[in-house]
Design an enzyme around this catalytic site. Structure first.
Site, short mmCIF file in Angstrom:
data_model
loop_
_atom_site.label_atom_id
_atom_site.label_comp_id
_atom_site.label_asym_id
_atom_site.label_seq_id
_atom_site.Cartn_x
_atom_site.Cartn_y
_atom_site.Cartn_z
N LYS A 106 -20.79 -75.98 72.51
CA LYS A 106 -20.49 -77.39 72.24
C LYS A 106 -19.46 -77.55 71.13
O LYS A 106 -18.65 -78.47 71.13
CB LYS A 106 -21.77 -78.13 71.82
CG LYS A 106 -22.69 -78.47 73.00
CD LYS A 106 -23.90 -79.26 72.53
CE LYS A 106 -24.87 -79.53 73.66
NZ LYS A 106 -24.52 -80.66 74.52
N ASN B 283 -32.74 -80.08 79.52
CA ASN B 283 -32.29 -80.36 78.15
C ASN B 283 -32.16 -81.86 77.94
O ASN B 283 -31.87 -82.61 78.87
CB ASN B 283 -30.98 -79.63 77.84
CG ASN B 283 -29.75 -80.46 78.18
OD1 ASN B 283 -29.32 -81.30 77.40
ND2 ASN B 283 -29.21 -80.23 79.37
N PHE C 114 -25.87 -85.03 73.02
CA PHE C 114 -24.54 -84.88 72.39
C PHE C 114 -24.61 -84.52 70.91
O PHE C 114 -23.94 -85.13 70.07
CB PHE C 114 -23.70 -86.15 72.56
CG PHE C 114 -23.21 -86.42 73.96
CD1 PHE C 114 -23.13 -85.42 74.90
CD2 PHE C 114 -22.80 -87.71 74.32
CE1 PHE C 114 -22.66 -85.68 76.19
CE2 PHE C 114 -22.33 -87.98 75.60
CZ PHE C 114 -22.27 -86.97 76.53
N SER D 239 -23.92 -87.55 81.47
CA SER D 239 -25.06 -86.96 80.77
C SER D 239 -26.22 -87.94 80.83
O SER D 239 -26.06 -89.12 80.54
CB SER D 239 -24.71 -86.68 79.31
OG SER D 239 -25.91 -86.39 78.62
N ASN E 176 -28.69 -87.94 78.83
CA ASN E 176 -29.40 -87.90 77.55
C ASN E 176 -28.91 -88.87 76.50
O ASN E 176 -29.38 -88.87 75.37
CB ASN E 176 -29.38 -86.48 77.01
CG ASN E 176 -30.05 -85.53 77.99
OD1 ASN E 176 -31.10 -85.85 78.52
ND2 ASN E 176 -29.42 -84.39 78.24
N THR E 177 -27.92 -89.68 76.83
CA THR E 177 -27.51 -90.78 75.95
C THR E 177 -27.81 -92.04 76.75
O THR E 177 -27.23 -92.24 77.83
CB THR E 177 -26.01 -90.66 75.59
OG1 THR E 177 -25.83 -89.45 74.85
CG2 THR E 177 -25.55 -91.83 74.76
N LYS F 24 -16.37 -86.09 85.22
CA LYS F 24 -17.59 -85.35 85.59
C LYS F 24 -18.68 -86.34 85.96
O LYS F 24 -18.99 -87.24 85.18
CB LYS F 24 -18.03 -84.46 84.43
CG LYS F 24 -19.24 -83.60 84.77
CD LYS F 24 -19.42 -82.51 83.75
CE LYS F 24 -20.64 -81.65 84.01
NZ LYS F 24 -20.80 -80.60 83.00
N ASN G 158 -23.12 -82.87 86.89
CA ASN G 158 -23.92 -82.70 85.67
C ASN G 158 -25.39 -82.43 86.07
O ASN G 158 -25.68 -82.19 87.24
CB ASN G 158 -23.80 -83.97 84.82
CG ASN G 158 -23.85 -83.68 83.33
OD1 ASN G 158 -24.74 -82.95 82.89
ND2 ASN G 158 -22.92 -84.22 82.58
#
Ligand SMILES: Cc1cc2nc3c(=O)[nH]c(=O)nc-3n(C[C@H](O)[C@H](O)[C@H](O)COP(=O)(O)O)c2cc1C
Length: 349
Positions: free
Chosen positions: A65, A110, A114, A171, A173-174, A209, A238
């Site tokens: 990352k 996961n 970020f 993503s 996760n946000t 993406k 993703n």
């Protein structure tokens, strides 16, 4: 895999997964990784959006990352490496634990959110990088008042140091990040990113993406918007929010699922996209051997990325997959990777 690598992986798998990942990166920095270079041959070379890839297999975003292990990763055999996600400001991400190993499923979940050192620190590291193609995954700060604008901000800060960039609106996760995949929001966001790109000293290709959890109509909209906006290609996909038939104890954890259980879903999305657009596609999701890499290419991918399988099989997987691709090309009497791209798309539709 060498005995040492096998023992190393076994030891790492006794640790909490995030600690193990940190140690693996540290070991790479200390020079304990592979010592080859990019694997290449006339047959493996791929032209992608103006990039001359030595081979089609790249490292997916999220592994490095913060761009701390670029030189050792360049020696692992990848055709290209994607670092990030980087956000404009540094942020800690979600609280730990936030990475879970699903060993019985050859998978991971996961919910990092970020976590990264921020675009300025990452740009400074990228400025010192050596040879090898490197791209940057662009992200948005959780607390940003203008999330869509964050992608362009990161590109402004880091764009001169990389060979390509990826707009990551996929993503899970946000919270609400994936809403930016809707056509109106996406059009505005990509216009801002392309404006930032035009101001770079060297306009690099920008990829989009996407998530695997999109319906056919969404995919058609996204393909249209991406083409109009001038995207160089689409990275599919993703991690997924879906959970089906998982055996591991951690399968109920919140977050994005990657690895083997993602293979079919992401390959189906890839094949659908390949039927919808002429944009080049990068196939990612669940690749764990040469056969799956071959299937992704045949489903429509011009290049590939992987992450989760490396945590189970080590970096020796990279040359192994590439050798396997060369063998399959010889068996199929195919001279170049480009000649098989999309030839098996119908199997997935
Ligand atoms: C721990 C972890 C962190 C990730 N972080 C990112 C990220 O920051 N940006 C991104 O676009 N994808 C991220 N991904 C998704 C991967 O790039 C990839 O799309 C996904 O894992 C599917 O590939 P795989 O099955 O080979 O792992 C992450 C994946 C994992 C497992």
């Amino acid at each position: 895999m060498s005995v040492i690598e096998r023992l190393g992986l076994a030891a790492l798998h006794r640790l909490d997964p995030e600690t193990a990942h940190g140690l693996a990166l540290r070991a790479l920095q200390l020079g304990l990784g592979p010592r080859g270079g990019p694997v290449t041959s006339a047959g493996l070379r791929v032209q992608l959006a103006g990039l001359d890839l030595p081979n089609p297999l790249g490292l997916a975003a999220g592994f490095d990352k913060n761009a701390v292990a670029l030189a050792p990763l360049a020696r692992a055999g990848f055709g290209f490496v994607e670092v990030g996600a980087a956000t404009p400001l540094p942020q800690p991400g979600n609280s730990r634990p936030r990475l879970f190993r699903l060993a019985q499923d050859a998978a991971a979940i996961n919910r990092f959110g970020f976590n990264n050192d921020g675009a300025v620190a990452i740009a400074a590291r990228l400025a010192l990088r050596g040879p090898g193609l490197v791209g940057l995954n662009l992200g948005a700060n959780k607390d940003s008042a203008n999330r869509a604008g964050d992608f362009a901000r990161v590109l402004v800060i880091c764009g001169a140091q990389v060979d390509f960039a990826t707009v990551n609106v996929s993503s899970p996760n946000t919270e609400r990040l994936r809403d930016l995949q809707g056509p109106a929001a996406l059009r505005a966001l990509l216009a801002g990113v392309m404006q930032a790109r035009a101001d770079l000293p060297r306009p690099i290709p920008v990829f989009l993406k996407i998530a695997p959890d999109l319906g056919d109509d969404d995919l058609a909209d996204i393909a249209g918007v991406a083409t109009e906006a001038g995207m160089a290609g689409i990275i599919a996909t993703n991690t997924t929010l879906a959970r089906a038939d998982l055996k591991s104890a951690s399968s109920g954890q919140l977050g994005g699922l990657s690895g083997q259980p993602l293979f079919e879903k992401s390959t189906r999305v890839l094949a659908r996209l390949s039927a919808l657009t002429r944009l080049p596609l990068i196939g990612v999701g669940g690749i764990g051997d040469a056969d799956q890499a071959w299937q992704k290419l045949r489903a429509g991918a011009s290049a590939l990325q992987l992450y989760t399988a490396l945590t189970y099989q080590g970096l020796a997987l990279v040359p192994r997959i590439l050798q396997g691709l060369e063998q399959r090309m010889a068996q199929a009497d195919v001279a170049r990777i480009a000649d098989i791209v999309g030839t098996g798309r119908g199997d997935w539709l």
